[in-house]
Design a protein around this motif. Structure first.
Motif, PDB file in Angstrom:
ATOM      1  N   LEU A  59       0.874  -1.321  -0.064  1.00 19.22           N
ATOM      2  CA  LEU A  59      -0.060   0.011   0.117  1.00 19.22           C
ATOM      3  C   LEU A  59       0.693   1.171  -0.019  1.00 19.22           C
ATOM      4  CD1 LEU A  59      -2.796   1.496   0.181  1.00 19.22           C
ATOM      5  CD2 LEU A  59      -2.444   1.316   2.729  1.00 19.22           C
ATOM      6  N   ALA A  60       1.979   1.397   0.776  1.00 22.28           N
ATOM      7  CA  ALA A  60       2.710   2.424   1.045  1.00 22.28           C
ATOM      8  C   ALA A  60       3.732   2.497  -0.287  1.00 22.28           C
ATOM      9  CB  ALA A  60       3.741   2.197   2.111  1.00 22.28           C
ATOM     10  N   THR A  61       4.199   1.299  -0.611  1.00 20.46           N
ATOM     11  CA  THR A  61       5.254   1.498  -1.745  1.00 20.46           C
ATOM     12  C   THR A  61       4.674   1.664  -3.132  1.00 20.46           C
ATOM     13  OG1 THR A  61       5.492  -1.016  -2.026  1.00 20.46           O
ATOM     14  CG2 THR A  61       6.910   0.108  -0.487  1.00 20.46           C
ATOM     15  N   SER A  62       3.435   1.285  -3.402  1.00 21.08           N
ATOM     16  CA  SER A  62       2.531   1.488  -4.750  1.00 21.08           C
ATOM     17  C   SER A  62       2.491   2.733  -4.945  1.00 21.08           C
ATOM     18  CB  SER A  62       1.382   0.549  -4.893  1.00 21.08           C
ATOM     19  OG  SER A  62       1.626  -0.779  -4.514  1.00 21.08           O
ATOM     20  N   ARG A  63       2.580   3.492  -6.182  1.00 13.49           N
ATOM     21  CA  ARG A  63       2.465   4.732  -6.460  1.00 13.49           C
ATOM     22  C   ARG A  63       1.133   5.033  -7.143  1.00 13.49           C
ATOM     23  NH1 ARG A  63       5.994   6.193  -3.060  1.00 13.49           N
ATOM     24  NH2 ARG A  63       8.068   5.771  -3.603  1.00 13.49           N
ATOM     25  N   TYR A  64       0.105   4.894  -6.196  1.00 13.80           N
ATOM     26  CA  TYR A  64      -1.377   5.122  -6.650  1.00 13.80           C
ATOM     27  C   TYR A  64      -1.418   6.535  -6.936  1.00 13.80           C
ATOM     28  CZ  TYR A  64      -2.179   0.473  -4.940  1.00 13.80           C
ATOM     29  OH  TYR A  64      -2.142  -0.930  -4.683  1.00 13.80           O
ATOM     30  N   THR A  65      -2.001   7.045  -8.218  1.00 14.03           N
ATOM     31  CA  THR A  65      -2.042   8.147  -8.371  1.00 14.03           C
ATOM     32  C   THR A  65      -3.793   8.527  -8.287  1.00 14.03           C
ATOM     33  OG1 THR A  65      -2.405   7.688 -10.815  1.00 14.03           O
ATOM     34  CG2 THR A  65      -0.215   8.375 -10.139  1.00 14.03           C
ATOM     35  N   GLN A  66      -4.698   7.701  -8.130  1.00 13.01           N
ATOM     36  CA  GLN A  66      -6.062   8.162  -8.032  1.00 13.01           C
ATOM     37  C   GLN A  66      -6.797   6.824  -7.232  1.00 13.01           C
ATOM     38  OE1 GLN A  66      -7.789   8.040 -11.971  1.00 13.01           O
ATOM     39  NE2 GLN A  66      -6.979   6.140 -12.552  1.00 13.01           N
ATOM     40  N   VAL A  67      -7.833   7.215  -6.570  1.00 13.08           N
ATOM     41  CA  VAL A  67      -8.799   6.156  -5.886  1.00 13.08           C
ATOM     42  C   VAL A  67     -10.153   6.205  -6.383  1.00 13.08           C
ATOM     43  CG1 VAL A  67      -9.458   8.147  -4.400  1.00 13.08           C
ATOM     44  CG2 VAL A  67      -9.496   5.732  -3.626  1.00 13.08           C
ATOM     45  N   TYR A  68     -10.565   4.750  -6.411  1.00 15.96           N
ATOM     46  CA  TYR A  68     -11.789   4.504  -6.960  1.00 15.96           C
ATOM     47  C   TYR A  68     -12.765   3.905  -5.780  1.00 15.96           C
ATOM     48  CZ  TYR A  68     -15.868   2.200  -9.237  1.00 15.96           C
ATOM     49  OH  TYR A  68     -17.045   1.901  -9.564  1.00 15.96           O
ATOM     50  N   LEU A  69     -13.766   4.705  -5.402  1.00 12.26           N
ATOM     51  CA  LEU A  69     -14.670   4.074  -4.370  1.00 12.26           C
ATOM     52  C   LEU A  69     -15.871   3.327  -4.862  1.00 12.26           C
ATOM     53  CD1 LEU A  69     -15.572   4.200  -1.576  1.00 12.26           C
ATOM     54  CD2 LEU A  69     -16.607   6.391  -2.036  1.00 12.26           C
ATOM     55  N   THR A  70     -15.844   2.206  -4.824  1.00 14.86           N
ATOM     56  CA  THR A  70     -16.994   1.367  -5.105  1.00 14.86           C
ATOM     57  C   THR A  70     -18.372   1.816  -4.096  1.00 14.86           C
ATOM     58  OG1 THR A  70     -16.732  -0.411  -3.361  1.00 14.86           O
ATOM     59  CG2 THR A  70     -15.716  -0.579  -5.742  1.00 14.86           C
ATOM     60  N   PRO A  71     -19.588   1.739  -4.495  1.00  4.44           N
ATOM     61  CA  PRO A  71     -20.608   2.016  -3.649  1.00  4.44           C
ATOM     62  C   PRO A  71     -20.728   1.162  -2.316  1.00  4.44           C
ATOM     63  CG  PRO A  71     -21.493   1.911  -6.052  1.00  4.44           C
ATOM     64  CD  PRO A  71     -20.049   1.495  -6.012  1.00  4.44           C
ATOM     65  N   SER A  72     -20.812   1.889  -1.245  1.00  2.57           N
ATOM     66  CA  SER A  72     -21.037   1.004   0.050  1.00  2.57           C
ATOM     67  C   SER A  72     -22.276   0.186  -0.092  1.00  2.57           C
ATOM     68  CB  SER A  72     -20.822   1.738   1.124  1.00  2.57           C
ATOM     69  OG  SER A  72     -22.035   2.843   1.164  1.00  2.57           O
ATOM     70  N   GLN A  73     -21.998  -1.089   0.370  1.00  5.71           N
ATOM     71  CA  GLN A  73     -23.214  -1.945   0.491  1.00  5.71           C
ATOM     72  C   GLN A  73     -23.592  -2.393   1.879  1.00  5.71           C
ATOM     73  OE1 GLN A  73     -22.211  -6.114  -0.932  1.00  5.71           O
ATOM     74  NE2 GLN A  73     -20.489  -4.827  -1.679  1.00  5.71           N
ATOM     75  N   PHE A  74     -24.503  -3.084   2.283  1.00  8.32           N
ATOM     76  CA  PHE A  74     -24.889  -3.938   3.556  1.00  8.32           C
ATOM     77  C   PHE A  74     -24.479  -5.462   3.231  1.00  8.32           C
ATOM     78  CE2 PHE A  74     -27.681  -0.048   4.316  1.00  8.32           C
ATOM     79  CZ  PHE A  74     -27.535  -0.097   5.619  1.00  8.32           C
ATOM     80  N   TYR A  75     -23.684  -5.839   4.242  1.00 13.93           N
ATOM     81  CA  TYR A  75     -23.183  -7.150   4.121  1.00 13.93           C
ATOM     82  C   TYR A  75     -23.255  -7.671   5.570  1.00 13.93           C
ATOM     83  CZ  TYR A  75     -20.671 -11.165   2.360  1.00 13.93           C
ATOM     84  OH  TYR A  75     -20.297 -12.475   2.034  1.00 13.93           O
ATOM     85  N   PRO A  76     -23.939  -8.695   5.664  1.00 17.37           N
ATOM     86  CA  PRO A  76     -25.108  -9.147   4.873  1.00 17.37           C
ATOM     87  C   PRO A  76     -26.386  -8.363   4.676  1.00 17.37           C
ATOM     88  CG  PRO A  76     -25.404 -10.118   6.884  1.00 17.37           C
ATOM     89  CD  PRO A  76     -23.913  -9.422   6.917  1.00 17.37           C
ATOM     90  N   GLN A  77     -27.083  -8.677   3.683  1.00 19.14           N
ATOM     91  CA  GLN A  77     -28.347  -7.823   3.478  1.00 19.14           C
ATOM     92  C   GLN A  77     -28.986  -7.667   4.525  1.00 19.14           C
ATOM     93  OE1 GLN A  77     -29.111  -6.166   0.509  1.00 19.14           O
ATOM     94  NE2 GLN A  77     -27.176  -6.335  -0.238  1.00 19.14           N
ATOM     95  N   VAL A  78     -29.535  -6.581   4.838  1.00 15.66           N
ATOM     96  CA  VAL A  78     -30.517  -6.550   5.736  1.00 15.66           C
ATOM     97  C   VAL A  78     -31.919  -5.943   5.516  1.00 15.66           C
ATOM     98  CG1 VAL A  78     -28.369  -5.786   7.441  1.00 15.66           C
ATOM     99  CG2 VAL A  78     -29.928  -3.967   6.003  1.00 15.66           C
ATOM    100  N   GLN A  79     -32.824  -6.335   6.139  1.00 18.24           N
ATOM    101  CA  GLN A  79     -34.134  -6.002   6.123  1.00 18.24           C
ATOM    102  C   GLN A  79     -34.501  -4.939   6.899  1.00 18.24           C
ATOM    103  OE1 GLN A  79     -36.131  -7.457   3.612  1.00 18.24           O
ATOM    104  NE2 GLN A  79     -34.081  -8.496   3.132  1.00 18.24           N
ATOM    105  N   PRO A  80     -35.386  -3.657   6.450  1.00 16.11           N
ATOM    106  CA  PRO A  80     -35.780  -2.812   7.179  1.00 16.11           C
ATOM    107  C   PRO A  80     -36.730  -3.170   8.347  1.00 16.11           C
ATOM    108  CG  PRO A  80     -36.932  -2.664   5.206  1.00 16.11           C
ATOM    109  CD  PRO A  80     -35.904  -3.725   4.984  1.00 16.11           C
ATOM    110  N   THR A  81     -36.947  -2.221   9.388  1.00 12.52           N
ATOM    111  CA  THR A  81     -37.726  -2.797  10.441  1.00 12.52           C
ATOM    112  C   THR A  81     -38.278  -1.355  10.795  1.00 12.52           C
ATOM    113  OG1 THR A  81     -36.341  -2.136  12.231  1.00 12.52           O
ATOM    114  CG2 THR A  81     -35.896  -4.198  11.259  1.00 12.52           C
TER     115      THR A  81
END
Length: 226
Positions: A59-81
């Protein structure tokens, strides 16, 4: 006899307080979102919070020039109450994504997708819940324990709003996992066991998570340059 009974009640109260104040995620609460939990260790975040995490030297040694954020999700899936409706669940993920975009965007340019020189951040919400607050120190006295017990049974004690996350950071070219984070937090309390929890109750927690994640990456990069 009365003294020993009182001491037992005080001891029980202290255990309750300790259990409710612990913010570390126990192994039995791991969701399975991450590929491996065996490497996780207790670490201090830049804000001073104790979390479970692991970071690869890559993580520190790799020269990342940008960041991609995947949409957050519920894991495991939850049901509303009734107390945690769909509007709350959607609000939590939507705000978490916004907070991560804002903070990570201060560190690296945001990318539209994974690819070379891209750090991919995959966040999951693994718990959204409410729980009755533990006894406060002034409720340890035997005379107040009776009142505290009655209020708990009646459902009128304050309720903690709890949320937990697991985050995987991956190389955008190879898919290699370069860091993992597991943590939970307690937001703004609810007044009783009837009040509906909203995303507003945990926005402060989500903001803190996003800031810590961004600052942790900054710290790792600086360490690699020494």
């Amino acid at each position: 006899m009365k003294n020993s009974h009182s001491l037992a009640l005080v001891f029980a109260a202290s255990l309750s307080l300790t259990a409710c104040s612990n913010k570390k995620v126990a192994p039995d609460m791991y969701s399975g979102f991450l590929n491996d939990y065996s490497t996780l260790k207790e670490q201090q975040t830049p804000s001073g919070q104790t979390i479970l995490s692991w970071t690869s030297p890559a993580l520190a040694t790799s020269r990342y020039t940008q960041v991609y954020l995947t949409p957050s999700q519920f894991y495991p899936q939850v049901q509303p109450t009734g107390r945690i409706p769909q509007s709350t669940l959607s609000g939590v993920t939507r705000y978490y994504d916004a907070a991560l975009r804002q903070e990570l965007g201060k560190t690296l340019p945001l990318a539209s997708g994974p690819g070379p020189n891209t750090l991919v951040v995959r966040p999951a919400i693994t718990q959204v819940a409410t729980s009755t607050q533990g006894l406060r120190y002034y409720e340890w006295l035997p005379i107040t324990l009776v009142a505290a017990g009655v209020s708990t049974a009646a459902g009128i004690r304050d309720q903690d709003s709890e949320v937990a996350t697991e985050v995987s950071l991956e190389d955008g070219s190879t898919g290699e996992v370069v860091a993992k984070v597991v943590r939970k937090g307690t937001g703004v309390p609810l007044e009783n066991d009837k009040q509906v929890m909203t995303a507003d109750n945990v926005k402060g927690v989500l903001d803190g998570w996003a800031t810590d994640l961004s600052q942790s990456y900054v710290v790792a990069r600086k360490a690699s340059l020494r």
